[in-house]
Design an enzyme around this catalytic site. Structure first.
Site, short mmCIF file in Angstrom:
data_model
loop_
_atom_site.label_atom_id
_atom_site.label_comp_id
_atom_site.label_asym_id
_atom_site.label_seq_id
_atom_site.Cartn_x
_atom_site.Cartn_y
_atom_site.Cartn_z
N VAL A 41 12.06 -46.47 -31.65
CA VAL A 41 13.06 -46.12 -32.65
C VAL A 41 14.22 -45.34 -32.44
O VAL A 41 14.27 -44.22 -31.89
CB VAL A 41 12.34 -45.50 -33.76
CG1 VAL A 41 13.10 -44.87 -34.94
CG2 VAL A 41 10.93 -46.34 -34.25
N SER A 57 16.40 -38.77 -28.28
CA SER A 57 16.49 -38.43 -29.88
C SER A 57 15.59 -39.47 -30.44
O SER A 57 14.92 -39.41 -31.53
CB SER A 57 17.65 -38.14 -30.50
OG SER A 57 18.34 -39.65 -30.37
N CYS A 58 15.24 -40.49 -29.59
CA CYS A 58 14.57 -41.78 -30.21
C CYS A 58 13.09 -41.10 -30.41
O CYS A 58 12.54 -40.33 -29.49
CB CYS A 58 14.86 -43.04 -29.12
SG CYS A 58 16.34 -43.64 -28.93
N VAL A 59 12.37 -41.96 -31.03
CA VAL A 59 10.87 -41.82 -31.07
C VAL A 59 10.02 -43.09 -30.71
O VAL A 59 10.51 -44.23 -31.11
CB VAL A 59 10.79 -41.30 -32.63
CG1 VAL A 59 9.06 -41.37 -32.90
CG2 VAL A 59 11.44 -40.18 -33.15
N GLY A 88 11.64 -37.70 -30.22
CA GLY A 88 12.61 -36.98 -31.26
C GLY A 88 13.12 -35.72 -30.77
O GLY A 88 13.36 -34.94 -31.69
#
Length: 220
Positions: free
Chosen positions: A111, A92-94, A153
């Protein structure tokens, strides 16, 4: 031990070749999806050119050496010039890349969460991007030359339908809003879906390599 990273660019393809003690230990090639031999095949002209250049036996004008690599861990960012920048294990991190195409100064942020941080830590999208941008400018980048590429994401757990649990979507939105506020153009995106990613950015030519958890590779 001698570790080298070579960037090879020809009329037909380009590649990043990783070498240790004059032995190729890995590669990322723009032809991966169309090449029957797969990566690191010894007969590949890109690999041959890189190996000869690294050994000094036959310098190749198509090959440039990078000065190393930096990896941004979760909630971190890294900034450098003429290097390879990585953000690994994005769910889910970007991964957010900022790049000044004139100076070749680049940064990558891993992120973790949307919004801004109250403590100044860079795990949140807005804080990570603005802090990284400031450091790049302090190191010689020009804001008017900086653009962005974004990947990650994912919604890893498909059964979670509550909006509050869709961290990937919220991260993407927060990253896009922050870049818009900072007036930074997004040149390429590969976001959403349900698959994890690794992202590798080449600060020599501005290419972003996205490697999915199923092994597929995308060049942007």
């Amino acid at each position: 031990m001698s570790n080298d990273i070579a960037y090879v660019s020809t009329a037909n393809a380009k590649a990043i070749v990783l070498s240790r003690n004059n032995t190729v230990v890995g590669s990322y090639c723009s032809m991966d999806g169309r090449c029957a031999s797969g990566s690191c095949h010894p007969d590949c002209e890109l690999i041959i050119g890189a190996k000869n250049h690294l050994k000094g036996s036959s310098p190749d004008s198509n090959v440039q050496l990078l000065e190393g690599e930096l990896i941004a861990g979760i909630g971190e960012y890294k900034v450098g010039k003429n290097i390879l920048l990585k953000a690994m294990g994005l769910g889910s991190c970007v991964g957010v890349v900022l790049y000044d195409h004139k100076s070749r100064m680049a940064g990558i942020a891993h992120v973790l969460l949307p919004g801004a941080s109250n403590d100044g830590k860079t795990k949140h999208a807005e804080t990570a991007i603005t802090t990284m941008l400031e450091e790049m400018v302090c190191n010689g980048a020009r804001r008017k030359h900086i653009s962005a590429k974004v990947a990650g994401g994912a919604q890893i757990f498909k059964h979670m339908n509550l909006d509050i649990l869709k961290i990937g979507d919220r991260n993407i939105k927060s990253v896009e809003e922050t870049l818009k506020k900072e007036k930074i153009e997004i040149l390429a995106t590969d976001v959403g879906g349900s698959m994890g990613r690794n992202v590798i950015f080449n600060a020599v030519d501005g290419s972003l390599i996205v490697k999915y958890s199923n092994g597929k590779v995308l060049w942007m």
